[in-house]
Design an enzyme around this catalytic site. Structure first.
Site, PDB file in Angstrom:
ATOM      1  N   ASP A  79       0.877  -1.158   0.000  1.00  0.00           N
ATOM      2  CA  ASP A  79       0.000   0.000   0.000  1.00  0.00           C
ATOM      3  C   ASP A  79       0.921   1.217   0.000  1.00  0.00           C
ATOM      4  O   ASP A  79       2.059   1.148   0.468  1.00  0.00           O
ATOM      5  CB  ASP A  79      -0.886  -0.024   1.251  1.00  0.00           C
ATOM      6  CG  ASP A  79      -1.637   1.274   1.443  1.00  0.00           C
ATOM      7  OD1 ASP A  79      -2.389   1.661   0.534  1.00  0.00           O
ATOM      8  OD2 ASP A  79      -1.426   1.914   2.489  1.00  0.00           O
TER       9      ASP A  79
ATOM     10  N   ASP B 274       0.162   4.997   0.968  1.00  0.00           N
ATOM     11  CA  ASP B 274       0.053   5.963   2.068  1.00  0.00           C
ATOM     12  C   ASP B 274      -0.093   5.257   3.409  1.00  0.00           C
ATOM     13  O   ASP B 274      -1.001   4.458   3.609  1.00  0.00           O
ATOM     14  CB  ASP B 274      -1.135   6.898   1.831  1.00  0.00           C
ATOM     15  CG  ASP B 274      -1.009   7.642   0.508  1.00  0.00           C
ATOM     16  OD1 ASP B 274       0.067   8.191   0.253  1.00  0.00           O
ATOM     17  OD2 ASP B 274      -1.985   7.640  -0.263  1.00  0.00           O
TER      18      ASP B 274
END
Length: 182
Positions: free
Chosen positions: A16, A18
């Site tokens: 992922d 952020d």
């Protein structure tokens, strides 16, 4: 838990963006605000040194909401690569939560696309993320998923995650048998 891979590393590790690879700045379109998470550079270097492919799967609903332009998202990605090195695949969902797309996490679309693009089976793929939608997307795609909580991760997300690591280096250690963790 022993490592998921008994003699070798996984073929692909997806992250992922952020809160996992870089500090979470909501709807960030400014490359100057990109700051890697602790341990991210070392983990990526270690994976790349072993020939493991890496990729990013990221929801960017700011595009659908009119808060970001695709060019801004691309500029942020270029900055991430300047700081952390090149990724083998970038999978970006520009849709909003109500758009009903198959790519937006927790749907598995971006993960499946990354695996198909790189020719790596889901059984040899790992997803590392910081919130429940990351883990759910990984589970839906049939990949090994690890939650690395941050201050925004909710307690119930941690409690329900199948695998939790304190940080990125600890997540990497979970992938390996003890004798290979050096």
């Amino acid at each position: 838990m022993t490592g998921i891979v008994e003699a070798a590393w996984p073929g692909l590790v997806l992250f992922d963006r952020d809160g996992t690879l870089i500090r979470d700045v909501p709807y960030n379109g400014d490359p100057e605000l990109v700051a890697p998470m602790p341990g991210a550079a070392a983990v990526l270097a270690r994976l790349r040194a072993r020939g493991v492919r890496t990729g990013v799967v990221t929801n960017q609903s700011g595009v659908a909401r009119g808060l970001l332009r695709v060019a801004q998202v691309s500029a942020v990605h270029r900055r991430i690569e300047e700081l952390l090195g090149p990724f083998d695949t970038w999978q970006v969902c520009p849709h909003g939560p109500l758009d009903g797309c198959r790519c937006r996490k927790p749907q598995p679309g971006m993960i499946l696309s990354a695996c198909a693009e790189l020719g790596v089976p889901t059984s040899a793929t790992v997803l590392i993320g910081d919130i429940e939608s990351d883990v759910r997307a990984g589970q839906a795609a049939g990949v090994y998923s690890i939650l690395v909580p941050t201050p925004v991760t909710r307690a119930h997300e941690v409690a329900h995650a199948p695998v939790v690591a304190a940080d990125l280096p600890a997540a990497l250690d979970l992938l390996l048998p003890a004798e290979v963790r050096r």
